[in-house]
Design an enzyme around this catalytic site. Structure first.
Site, mmCIF file in Angstrom:
data_model
loop_
_atom_site.group_PDB
_atom_site.id
_atom_site.type_symbol
_atom_site.label_atom_id
_atom_site.label_comp_id
_atom_site.label_asym_id
_atom_site.label_seq_id
_atom_site.Cartn_x
_atom_site.Cartn_y
_atom_site.Cartn_z
ATOM 1 N N TYR A 62 141.774 42.732 19.026
ATOM 2 C CA TYR A 62 141.264 41.033 19.210
ATOM 3 C C TYR A 62 140.101 40.770 18.270
ATOM 4 O O TYR A 62 139.070 41.168 18.170
ATOM 5 C CB TYR A 62 141.015 40.687 20.503
ATOM 6 C CG TYR A 62 140.743 39.239 20.488
ATOM 7 C CD1 TYR A 62 142.044 38.268 20.593
ATOM 8 C CD2 TYR A 62 139.584 38.364 21.012
ATOM 9 C CE1 TYR A 62 141.725 37.030 20.399
ATOM 10 C CE2 TYR A 62 139.377 37.270 21.332
ATOM 11 C CZ TYR A 62 140.484 36.421 20.795
ATOM 12 O OH TYR A 62 140.340 35.062 20.867
ATOM 13 N N ASP A 68 134.585 45.208 13.478
ATOM 14 C CA ASP A 68 134.533 44.048 14.341
ATOM 15 C C ASP A 68 133.472 44.695 15.605
ATOM 16 O O ASP A 68 134.083 45.177 16.525
ATOM 17 C CB ASP A 68 135.718 43.660 14.807
ATOM 18 C CG ASP A 68 135.440 42.389 15.683
ATOM 19 O OD1 ASP A 68 134.422 42.131 16.444
ATOM 20 O OD2 ASP A 68 136.571 41.659 16.258
ATOM 21 N N LYS A 70 128.817 37.694 21.160
ATOM 22 C CA LYS A 70 128.555 37.927 22.456
ATOM 23 C C LYS A 70 126.882 38.472 22.638
ATOM 24 O O LYS A 70 126.181 37.347 22.349
ATOM 25 C CB LYS A 70 129.427 39.152 22.844
ATOM 26 C CG LYS A 70 130.597 38.642 22.725
ATOM 27 C CD LYS A 70 131.787 39.306 23.531
ATOM 28 C CE LYS A 70 133.152 38.553 23.390
ATOM 29 N NZ LYS A 70 134.434 39.096 22.668
HETATM 30 C C1 PLP Z 1 135.324 38.014 21.933
HETATM 31 C C2 PLP Z 1 135.695 38.661 20.734
HETATM 32 C C3 PLP Z 1 135.919 38.074 19.514
HETATM 33 C C4 PLP Z 1 135.633 36.568 19.547
HETATM 34 O O1 PLP Z 1 134.491 36.114 19.704
HETATM 35 P P1 PLP Z 1 134.553 34.727 20.306
HETATM 36 O O2 PLP Z 1 133.022 34.397 20.365
HETATM 37 O O3 PLP Z 1 135.355 34.680 21.475
HETATM 38 O O4 PLP Z 1 135.259 33.800 19.180
HETATM 39 C C5 PLP Z 1 136.033 38.730 18.340
HETATM 40 N N1 PLP Z 1 136.363 40.108 18.087
HETATM 41 C C6 PLP Z 1 135.867 40.962 19.515
HETATM 42 C C7 PLP Z 1 136.322 42.199 19.209
HETATM 43 C C8 PLP Z 1 135.797 40.204 20.555
HETATM 44 O O5 PLP Z 1 135.517 40.874 21.709
#
Ligand code: PLP
Length: 450
Positions: free
Chosen positions: A160, A255, A283
């Site tokens: 994701y 990511d 995060k």
């Molecule tokens: C949470 C998450 C996102 C998206 O971040 P948001 O602040 O919710 O837009 C993207 N990549 C990873 C791996 C995530 O865990």
């Protein structure tokens, strides 16, 4: 606390329902907010029942609107690595707010933040702040496309990267040809530029690169997946991707929105000693405020405006409250390397304890742990990717989740999310969690319908 909710039935009778506050608030919320939530994972769809509405938290203890207390393993989905309301973060936000909540102009705080990120993650030679992980990933692929002049990206099924259009593409049966949008609202035009590979399967990546020779701008992945439950990379997988990107002149994007500053101060890159060209953060970097960031090689990042032609902007990017909170959290992590050791020890203690309890009760499971990320998959299979993650028994997870909730343990409300541990978890809390699991598992087993 109980709330009376008066409802009109279809035949116009009035009935009164006795609700606790979370139930009452959820009914209220649904009248104003789609599904009652501002992000779908919060709605408890995967586990059923009513989402818990929270009022306050301190450290690893969160208190709901009814005054119930829980030990928290969600940590706001990752940011709360130092626990909730960490004093230095709270103070930083308070102090900053007196000097205005936003300028829309440069501030010294942004330099401090960029410097600290580079100190902790040395290959981030240039970094830009945004407001969410979604924005970070969306911008990173734009930069990769601008830099390479190529259009396609490769991502991995079950990873994701936020909700930007390019990422909401599913492999489907034509995995090796055209991507198929997995959400209405995403156009076929966008889908055709997103290619899906299988996580932990280098062959699937190589095939896509060969088939789309000279067209792939970037490969983006979660170096340790958190978003189909915790799935670490198999030995050689990250190294293999690094090599493939070099051979095919594609930008390697890690990511690290979940893993950054969590798996080590330098994230998964440091932990596995594989270094990407671009990295995205979110995060933890914001200390619980809305922050994302992306950065990497100067040569690549310099395609961004105002240096280069690739447009990327944000009215509230680098916001002083957000930077202050993030700086307070990151500098605490930077100055206390022992926190990572502690997190590792606590996670190991919990994982081993859980394994013991699961074994005792004869439950089929596969546990993955990488640092302070843990997932239990209720399956006999070894979970290394999307297909094996999907063999998890969702009914059993639902039952286990609710039995744990009743016993004051707040787990991520989905079988496909990682647990996130915090430094504020004490041995007593971990033991209480193990006792809860000891009680919950046989009950979940007895309620299970074959
Ligand atoms: C949470 C998450 C996102 C998206 O971040 P948001 O602040 O919710 O837009 C993207 N990549 C990873 C791996 C995530 O865990």
């Amino acid at each position: 606390m109980c709330y009376n909710l008066v409802l009109k039935t279809q035949d116009s009778r009035l009935i009164t329902m006795l609700l606790n506050k979370s139930e009452y608030l959820f009914k209220q919320a649904q009248q104003f907010i789609p599904g009652g939530v501002n992000s779908p994972a919060r709605a408890f769809k995967s586990v059923g029942g009513i989402p818990v509405f929270f009022k306050k938290a301190k450290g690893s203890i969160i208190t709901d609107e009814d005054g119930n207390q829980f030990i928290d393993y969600v940590g706001s989905w990752g940011p709360m690595i130092l626990g909730h309301a960490f004093p230095a973060v709270v103070k930083a936000v308070q102090d900053a707010s007196f000097n205005s909540t936003s300028f829309g102009a440069p501030t010294e705080l942004e330099i401090k933040m960029a410097e600290l990120v580079q100190q902790m993650v040395p290959n981030v030679e240039r970094v830009r702040m945004v407001n969410s992980g979604t924005e970070a990933c969306m911008s990173a692929i734009r930069v990769a496309r601008g830099y390479t002049g190529k259009e396609k990206i490769i991502k991995f099924e079950g990873n994701y990267h936020g909700h930007a259009d390019s990422f909401l593409i599913q492999a489907g049966s034509g995995a090796l040809t055209l991507g198929k949008p997995s959400s209405p609202g995403v156009t076929k035009g966008t889908a055709k530029d997103t290619l899906n590979a299988d996580y932990n399967d280098l062959d699937s990546v190589e095939k896509l690169l060969k088939k789309n020779k000279g067209k792939v701008a970037a490969i983006i992945l979660e170096p340790v997946v958190g978003n189909m439950g915790c799935i670490p990379p198999l030995p050689g997988f990250l190294e293999g991707l690094r090599k493939l990107c070099d051979e095919h002149e594609a930008v390697l994007i890690f990511d690290e929105v979940m893993t950054g500053f969590r798996l080590a101060r330098g994230g998964a890159q440091e932990r596995f000693d594989v270094w990407a060209d671009l990295v995205t953060f979110g995060k933890i970097i914001g200390g619980g405020l809305p922050v994302g960031a992306f950065g990497g090689k100067k040569e690549i990042m310099d395609v961004i405006a105002p240096v280069g032609p690739v447009y990327q902007a944000g009215t509230l990017s680098g916001n002083p409250l957000a930077m202050s909170a993030g700086l307070a959290q990151l500098s605490t992590l930077e100055n206390h390397p022992e926190y990572y050791v502690e997190l590792e020890e606590k996670s190991d203690y919990l994982a081993k304890g859980l394994q013991h309890v699961l074994n005792q009760h004869g439950i089929d499971y596969h546990m993955n742990r990488e640092g302070s990320m843990i997932s239990i998959f209720f399956t006999k299979d070894k979970v290394t990717g999307f297909k094996t993650a999907n063999t998890t028994d969702q009914q059993f997870f639902r039952l286990f989740f609710h039995e744990m909730l009743k016993r004051g343990i707040y787990l991520p409300p989905s079988p496909f999310e990682s647990w996130f541990l915090a430094t504020t978890l004490t041995t007593a809390m971990l033991d209480k969690t193990l006792e809860a699991a000891e009680d919950a598992l046989p009950i979940a087993k007895s309620l299970y319908k074959k």
